[in-house]
Motif scaffolding. Structure first.
Motif, PDB file in Angstrom:
ATOM      1  N   UNK A 222       0.790  -1.223   0.000  1.00 47.50           N
ATOM      2  CA  UNK A 222       0.000   0.000   0.000  1.00 47.50           C
ATOM      3  C   UNK A 222       0.821   1.271   0.000  1.00 47.50           C
ATOM      4  N   UNK A 223       1.796   1.416   0.923  1.00 48.92           N
ATOM      5  CA  UNK A 223       2.591   2.650   0.937  1.00 48.92           C
ATOM      6  C   UNK A 223       3.406   2.860  -0.336  1.00 48.92           C
ATOM      7  N   UNK A 224       3.652   1.771  -1.094  1.00 51.26           N
ATOM      8  CA  UNK A 224       4.401   1.891  -2.349  1.00 51.26           C
ATOM      9  C   UNK A 224       3.512   2.334  -3.507  1.00 51.26           C
ATOM     10  N   UNK A 225       2.236   2.448  -3.245  1.00 47.33           N
ATOM     11  CA  UNK A 225       1.304   2.867  -4.282  1.00 47.33           C
ATOM     12  C   UNK A 225       0.818   1.754  -5.175  1.00 47.33           C
ATOM     13  N   UNK A 226       1.128   0.493  -4.832  1.00 41.60           N
ATOM     14  CA  UNK A 226       0.761  -0.631  -5.689  1.00 41.60           C
ATOM     15  C   UNK A 226      -0.702  -1.050  -5.529  1.00 41.60           C
ATOM     16  N   UNK A 227      -1.376  -0.514  -4.525  1.00 41.05           N
ATOM     17  CA  UNK A 227      -2.776  -0.865  -4.308  1.00 41.05           C
ATOM     18  C   UNK A 227      -3.718   0.265  -4.719  1.00 41.05           C
ATOM     19  N   UNK A 228      -3.150   1.307  -5.314  1.00 44.73           N
ATOM     20  CA  UNK A 228      -3.968   2.421  -5.779  1.00 44.73           C
ATOM     21  C   UNK A 228      -4.681   3.126  -4.640  1.00 44.73           C
ATOM     22  N   UNK A 229      -5.886   3.591  -4.937  1.00 42.63           N
ATOM     23  CA  UNK A 229      -6.657   4.344  -3.943  1.00 42.63           C
ATOM     24  C   UNK A 229      -7.281   3.447  -2.881  1.00 42.63           C
ATOM     25  N   UNK A 230      -7.108   2.123  -3.033  1.00 45.63           N
ATOM     26  CA  UNK A 230      -7.687   1.213  -2.043  1.00 45.63           C
ATOM     27  C   UNK A 230      -6.932   1.186  -0.733  1.00 45.63           C
ATOM     28  N   UNK A 231      -5.706   1.743  -0.710  1.00 41.68           N
ATOM     29  CA  UNK A 231      -4.918   1.731   0.526  1.00 41.68           C
ATOM     30  C   UNK A 231      -5.206   2.980   1.343  1.00 41.68           C
ATOM     31  N   UNK A 232      -5.375   2.776   2.637  1.00 41.41           N
ATOM     32  CA  UNK A 232      -5.555   3.889   3.565  1.00 41.41           C
ATOM     33  C   UNK A 232      -4.613   3.678   4.737  1.00 41.41           C
ATOM     34  N   UNK A 233      -3.887   4.704   5.095  1.00 42.79           N
ATOM     35  CA  UNK A 233      -2.957   4.599   6.219  1.00 42.79           C
ATOM     36  C   UNK A 233      -3.733   4.274   7.492  1.00 42.79           C
ATOM     37  N   UNK A 234      -3.147   3.472   8.387  1.00 39.98           N
ATOM     38  CA  UNK A 234      -3.865   3.071   9.608  1.00 39.98           C
ATOM     39  C   UNK A 234      -4.155   4.269  10.503  1.00 39.98           C
ATOM     40  N   UNK A 235      -5.297   4.201  11.167  1.00 39.27           N
ATOM     41  CA  UNK A 235      -5.658   5.248  12.121  1.00 39.27           C
ATOM     42  C   UNK A 235      -4.758   5.156  13.348  1.00 39.27           C
ATOM     43  N   UNK A 236      -4.589   6.277  14.019  1.00 41.41           N
ATOM     44  CA  UNK A 236      -3.769   6.295  15.234  1.00 41.41           C
ATOM     45  C   UNK A 236      -4.424   5.440  16.312  1.00 41.41           C
ATOM     46  N   UNK A 237      -3.584   4.701  17.029  1.00 36.20           N
ATOM     47  CA  UNK A 237      -4.089   3.845  18.117  1.00 36.20           C
ATOM     48  C   UNK A 237      -4.688   4.721  19.199  1.00 36.20           C
ATOM     49  N   UNK A 238      -5.867   4.372  19.681  1.00 32.80           N
ATOM     50  CA  UNK A 238      -6.483   5.131  20.760  1.00 32.80           C
ATOM     51  C   UNK A 238      -7.277   4.196  21.663  1.00 32.80           C
ATOM     52  N   UNK A 239      -7.233   4.511  22.946  1.00 32.37           N
ATOM     53  CA  UNK A 239      -7.982   3.722  23.911  1.00 32.37           C
ATOM     54  C   UNK A 239      -9.414   4.240  23.957  1.00 32.37           C
ATOM     55  N   UNK A 240     -10.331   3.352  23.751  1.00 35.74           N
ATOM     56  CA  UNK A 240     -11.752   3.710  23.817  1.00 35.74           C
ATOM     57  C   UNK A 240     -12.364   2.935  24.979  1.00 35.74           C
ATOM     58  N   UNK A 241     -12.301   3.510  26.144  1.00 30.09           N
ATOM     59  CA  UNK A 241     -12.781   2.809  27.345  1.00 30.09           C
ATOM     60  C   UNK A 241     -14.288   2.990  27.463  1.00 30.09           C
ATOM     61  N   UNK A 242     -15.018   1.865  27.550  1.00 25.28           N
ATOM     62  CA  UNK A 242     -16.478   1.935  27.668  1.00 25.28           C
ATOM     63  C   UNK A 242     -16.972   0.674  28.372  1.00 25.28           C
ATOM     64  N   UNK A 243     -17.526   0.846  29.559  1.00 20.94           N
ATOM     65  CA  UNK A 243     -18.072  -0.297  30.287  1.00 20.94           C
ATOM     66  C   UNK A 243     -19.464  -0.639  29.749  1.00 20.94           C
ATOM     67  N   UNK A 244     -19.742  -1.915  29.541  1.00 21.33           N
ATOM     68  CA  UNK A 244     -21.061  -2.309  29.033  1.00 21.33           C
ATOM     69  C   UNK A 244     -22.107  -2.365  30.150  1.00 21.33           C
ATOM     70  N   UNK A 245     -22.521  -1.190  30.616  1.00 22.40           N
ATOM     71  CA  UNK A 245     -23.510  -1.148  31.695  1.00 22.40           C
ATOM     72  C   UNK A 245     -24.895  -1.471  31.158  1.00 22.40           C
ATOM     73  N   UNK A 246     -25.717  -2.139  31.967  1.00 21.73           N
ATOM     74  CA  UNK A 246     -27.113  -2.348  31.550  1.00 21.73           C
ATOM     75  C   UNK A 246     -27.821  -1.003  31.358  1.00 21.73           C
TER      76      UNK A 246
END
Length: 528
Positions: A222-246
């Motif tokens: 992907x970064x070499x451009x061999x996948x065309x527009x189908x490649x997207x750089x990965x999103x930044x890692x982020x913690x999404x804390x969410x407790x599954x409360x009733x």
């Protein structure tokens, strides 16, 4: 003789864990990709509201199945008991995304809601759907065998195979071929390992190897451009804390659920019958679990997920004997439950889903679709193969409706114009749409009456057809509303009411024809 202690972990548990985790991850990945990528759903609602509760169902179900396996091992004095694998059900989870949640989100938007409000309403609908399915599964867990006796296997398996073939197989295959260099390689590895049973390096699970290969190709080329527009750089890692409360927000979702009941109720029914089948499979492999207990755990895990924000139901997986053959015991379900459950809470599941593109995830879904479709034929006597094939047609119609009603292809105004064009009778688009609405129940009805014909029971076939006609009158099947909703036929406009009566009349006429043929056949038999 001294029986070895029932250890928490056996060597085969690692392979079992990798396979079960990847299965669940792939389904959650497709759920997120479909909602966010195909329907424009807000990512935060998916990751912070839907994922935690959905993952909680996997955690609770696997913990319960782990405890059941250890209890069975103690009772038998054996260390060879393998836990029943539990995870998100692939066909119904994909069905929820493509047939319920996605269209509902678009419908709420067209009704004037902004994107956030539409997403919240859709989430509430998903929760309510899970609660309804959980209640249905809980009740039917006490009557599962009776359900299985009265609905032919061709109808049950044919209807789910129809979902698998066109929704779970064909649509992901399209996603694979959007990045063919990446997706096709992964699909080939999956087919080599799981269909041809080729051995992977170091005995690694084929699904894991396919994922790693696909990810390497994607992030290498992907970064070499061999996948065309189908490649997207990965999103930044982020913690999404969410407790599954009733929460009671699912109660608000009940107001939106009626049009989707013809889809939701069969989803729950299919899981009950599937639970019976996989319990029998485990029993044949030497692990005698209580069918009722297996079904109750499945139902309660689904209910817990729905109460806490989940939108995809859990089910015991087909393949417990395969996990047993690889040496897995009870540790793999314990690890899977913990990893998936905590992943929904701390958000690393959503990061993994964002890192792994859909063409990398989709090959396992195509394989599962192949497996389910093949099983529909293998587990059904060959004389009923025609009934299985016949039950596929409503699912094909539903897939066509999904694509044709996509505003990217056909504007809603033009779609409605083509649907209502009665110049030459019922329009072709109306036929496709009406055939696809309620397609799961339609598939069961169609396969069941063909099975009755094959068994030379025309009167039973006629009764099934009359049931189909009654269901079509009220839109449970063959709904004339674009949304697939149910209704009272006498409240419809004249054009819609005409279509309703023609479809219901078709079932009634065929039922009468079969009764007459039955009487004629008896007369000829008497003459002989």
């Amino acid at each position: 003789m001294n029986i070895p202690a029932n250890r928490w972990f056996a060597p085969g548990d690692l392979n079992g864990f990798l396979g079960l985790v990847v299965d669940n991850l792939s389904i959650m990945g497709f759920l997120a990709a479909a909602l966010i990528g195909l329907f424009g759903f807000p990512a935060d609602i998916v990751f912070l509201r839907m994922f935690p509760g959905t993952a909680l169902g996997v955690l609770l179900g696997n913990l319960a199945y782990t405890a059941m396996a250890r209890r069975l091992a103690r009772r038998r004095g054996s260390n060879t008991v393998t836990a029943m694998p539990l995870g998100l059900d692939a066909p119904t989870s994909i069905g929820m995304a493509l047939l319920v949640l996605g269209p509902a989100f678009l419908g709420f938007g067209q009704g004037g809601m902004d994107a956030h409000a539409a997403a919240i309403a859709t989430w509430q609908l998903g929760m309510a759907s899970l609660v309804v399915m959980g209640v249905l599964k809980f009740v039917l867990s006490f009557f599962g065998a009776m359900v299985q006796r009265h609905v032919p296997r061709a109808g049950l398996l044919g209807s789910i195979a129809g979902i698998a073939l066109v929704l779970m197989g064909f649509l992901p295959l399209v996603e694979i071929l959007k990045l063919p260099v990446v997706g096709f390689a992964g699909l080939g590895v999956v087919l080599y390992a799981l269909v041809a049973h080729g051995r992977m390096p170091f005995g690694l699970p084929g699904v894991l190897v396919a994922f790693v290969l696909g990810a390497l190709l994607y992030y290498g080329l992907g970064p070499l451009g061999w996948l065309g527009a189908g490649y997207h750089a990965p999103a930044a890692w982020q913690w999404r804390f969410a407790l599954p409360w009733p929460t009671l927000q699912w109660v608000q979702g009940l107001a939106y659920i009626v049009p989707y009941l013809p889809l939701i109720l069969p989803f729950g029914l299919l899981m009950v019958v599937g639970g019976i089948n996989v319990t029998e499979s485990a029993r044949a492999a030497g692990d005698d679990y209580s069918t009722r207990d297996i079904l109750l755990v499945e139902a309660l895990a689904t209910l817990a997920a729905g109460f806490c924000g989940g939108v995809a139901q859990t089910t015991p997986y087909i393949g417990q004997p395969s996990y047993k053959a690889m040496g897995a015991r009870s540790g793999y379900t314990l690890l899977t439950g913990i990893v998936i459950g905590l992943g929904g809470v701390f958000g690393y599941l959503s990061n993994l889903v964002e890192l792994v593109p859909l063409p990398v995830l989709a090959p396992i879904l195509v394989f599962v679709a192949i497996g389910i479709t093949v099983q529909a034929f293998e587990a059904t006597p060959m004389r009923y193969a025609a009934a299985v094939v016949f039950s596929f047609f409503p699912a094909i119609a539903r897939m066509l409706t999904i694509k044709l009603s996509d505003p990217a292809y056909v504007s809603p105004e033009h779609f409605a114009q083509l649907f209502n064009d009665g110049t030459h009778g019922i329009s072709e688009l109306a036929v496709i749409t009406v055939l696809g609405n309620g397609f799961i129940i339609t598939a069961m009805v169609w396969a069941s009456f063909v099975v009755a014909l094959i068994d030379r029971r025309p009167l039973r076939a006629a009764l099934i057809l009359l049931l189909g006609g009654a269901l079509s009158l009220f839109g449970v099947i063959h709904s004339v509303e674009l949304s697939g909703g149910i209704y009272l036929p006498w409240l419809l406009d004249a054009a819609s009411r005409s279509i309703v009566w023609q479809f219901a009349g078709a079932y009634a006429v065929l039922a009468i024809v079969l009764v007459l043929l039955s009487l004629g056949g008896r007369g000829r038999a008497a003459v002989r």
